[in-house]
Design a protein around this motif. Structure first.
Motif, PDB file in Angstrom:
ATOM      1  N   LEU A  46       0.768  -1.243  -0.137  1.00 40.88           N
ATOM      2  CA  LEU A  46       0.073   0.059  -0.025  1.00 40.88           C
ATOM      3  C   LEU A  46       0.785   1.148   0.073  1.00 40.88           C
ATOM      4  N   SER A  47       1.899   1.177   0.678  1.00 36.94           N
ATOM      5  CA  SER A  47       2.856   2.433   0.708  1.00 36.94           C
ATOM      6  C   SER A  47       3.490   2.670  -0.447  1.00 36.94           C
TER       7      SER A  47
ATOM      8  N   ALA B 206       2.118   1.882  -3.542  1.00 34.76           N
ATOM      9  CA  ALA B 206       1.089   2.301  -4.392  1.00 34.76           C
ATOM     10  C   ALA B 206       1.157   3.878  -4.152  1.00 34.76           C
ATOM     11  N   SER B 207       1.011   4.179  -3.023  1.00 38.56           N
ATOM     12  CA  SER B 207       0.833   5.515  -2.469  1.00 38.56           C
ATOM     13  C   SER B 207       2.197   6.398  -3.105  1.00 38.56           C
ATOM     14  N   GLU B 208       3.379   5.885  -2.926  1.00 40.66           N
ATOM     15  CA  GLU B 208       4.271   6.864  -3.332  1.00 40.66           C
ATOM     16  C   GLU B 208       4.583   6.666  -4.773  1.00 40.66           C
TER      17      GLU B 208
ATOM     18  N   PRO C 260       2.258   6.092  -7.319  1.00 42.27           N
ATOM     19  CA  PRO C 260       0.944   5.535  -8.262  1.00 42.27           C
ATOM     20  C   PRO C 260       1.007   5.520  -9.741  1.00 42.27           C
TER      21      PRO C 260
ATOM     22  N   PRO D 115      -3.589   2.659  -8.652  1.00 42.88           N
ATOM     23  CA  PRO D 115      -3.979   3.611  -7.541  1.00 42.88           C
ATOM     24  C   PRO D 115      -4.534   4.706  -7.871  1.00 42.88           C
ATOM     25  N   PRO D 116      -5.456   5.330  -6.928  1.00 39.34           N
ATOM     26  CA  PRO D 116      -5.595   5.162  -5.626  1.00 39.34           C
ATOM     27  C   PRO D 116      -6.416   3.765  -5.494  1.00 39.34           C
TER      28      PRO D 116
ATOM     29  N   GLU E 143      -7.912   2.497  -3.029  1.00 36.79           N
ATOM     30  CA  GLU E 143      -9.148   2.674  -1.892  1.00 36.79           C
ATOM     31  C   GLU E 143     -10.380   3.221  -2.850  1.00 36.79           C
TER      32      GLU E 143
END
Length: 275
Positions: free
Chosen positions: A228-229, A231-233, A235, A257-258, A260
Motif C-alpha cells: 500500500l505504501s 502504491a501511494s508513493e 501511483p 492507485p488510488p 481505496e
C-alpha cells in the motif's frame, strides 16, 4: 415445504448434488469432457426432482463457492438466494474432502502460452448484508488466508504475469524492453512491495504486484502495508495484477492507485509491543 408445494431438499439429497457438482468441477478443471445434461438426468432419476430444480441448486452451489474463493462450473451462474441447508451441505463435503479446497492443477509452459486475457476489474459494490451462515463458512475455509499461504499458487501466478509482460512488449515491438523485465520476488524475495519490474511501450517502469486465486474475480485478497505504501508513493508505476480462475481459465485485471477507490480496505492485523 419449499415454494410451489415441492418438498424441501433433504440433507441426503443435498449431499448427493454437492458431490455431483464437485465431480463435474473436477472434470472441468482437468480438461476432461463431461456432459452436464447427463448429470442432470441422473440426479433427476435419483432424487425425483425437476430439471429446473436441479439446475437451480447447482447455481446455488456456484454462488457459495464464489464466496469461498473456489472455482465454479461454467454455465451455472451463481444464484444468491440459497438456503442455510446448502451452505451446511457444502461445509460437510469440504470437511470430508479437504483436497477440494486446493483445486490447482500442475501447469507448465507459461512462456509458450499465447495471450492472457486482461479485462476490467469488477465494480466496487456496497458491503454485502450480514449472513451468519455463509460468514461462518468463510471463516472456516478462509479463501484469503488460503490463497495467501499457497506459495506455489502465488509463484505460478507471478510466472504467468512475467511471461505475459514479455509477450506484451514483444508484440508492441519493444523486444529490448522485454529482455529487461525482472522477476523481483524470485530474484530478491518478498519485501520490495512488488513482484515484477516491467515497462510500458515508452520505457516507463511498471511495478507489478501479483495476487492469484483459483476463485472468481471478486475473491478478496490480502495486501500488505508495504504494498500500500508503494502504491501511494509510486501511483504512476504501481499496478496490482489480480489473476483469477487460475485452475481452469486464467484471466487477469489490473488495479491502478488510488486502490481505496477501487476496493474496500479493511485493517485486519495489529502489532503487539511492550513499549
Amino acid at each position: 415445504m419449499a415454494g410451489g408445494g415441492h418438498p424441501d431438499w433433504t440433507d441426503q439429497e443435498l449431499d448427493r448434488i454437492v458431490a455431483d457438482y464437485f465431480s463435474m468441477l473436477g472434470e472441468e478443471i482437468s480438461g476432461t469432457t463431461y456432459n452436464k445434461a447427463a448429470h442432470n438426468r441422473a440426479l433427476r432419476d435419483d432424487l425425483d426432482r425437476s430439471k429446473s430444480s436441479v439446475e437451480f441448486k447447482h447455481r446455488n452451489i456456484s454462488a457459495v463457492l464464489v464466496k469461498l474463493g473456489l472455482p465454479s462450473i461454467r454455465g451455472y451462474f451463481p444464484a444468491e438466494n440459497y438456503q442455510a441447508t446448502i451452505v451446511a451441505a457444502i461445509d460437510r463435503y469440504l470437511s470430508q474432502n479437504p483436497t477440494a479446497l486446493h483445486p490447482e492443477k500442475v501447469v507448465d509452459g507459461w512462456a509458450e502460452r499465447q495471450g492472457l486475457f486482461v479485462g476490467a476489474p469488477p465494480p466496487r459494490l456496497p458491503v454485502s448484508p450480514h449472513n451468519a451462515n455463509i460468514e461462518r463458512l468463510i471463516r472456516k475455509f478462509n479463501p484469503v488466508e488460503r490463497d495467501f499461504r499457497n506459495r506455489k499458487l502465488g509463484r505460478d501466478g507471478e510466472e504467468l504475469v512475467f511471461h505475459h509482460e514479455r509477450q506484451r512488449l514483444t508484440q508492441l515491438e519493444r523486444p529490448d524492453l522485454a529482455k529487461k523485465i525482472r522477476w523481483i520476488s524470485e530474484e530478491l524475495g518478498d519485501g520490495a512491495g512488488y513482484d515484477i519490474l516491467s515497462f510500458d511501450a515508452q520505457g516507463r517502469e511498471r511495478l507489478l504486484e501479483v495476487k492469484t486465486t483459483v476463485g472468481a474475480d471478486v475473491t478478496p485478497f490480502y495486501i500488505t502495508r508495504n504494498e500500500l505504501s508503494l502504491a501511494s508513493e509510486r501511483p504512476e508505476a504501481f499496478r496490482l495484477c489480480r489473476v483469477f480462475d487460475f485452475s481452469a481459465h486464467p484471466r487477469m485485471f489490473e488495479l491502478t492507485p488510488p486502490l481505496e477507490n477501487l476496493v474496500h480496505l479493511s485493517p485486519l492485523n495489529y502489532e503487539a509491543s511492550f513499549s
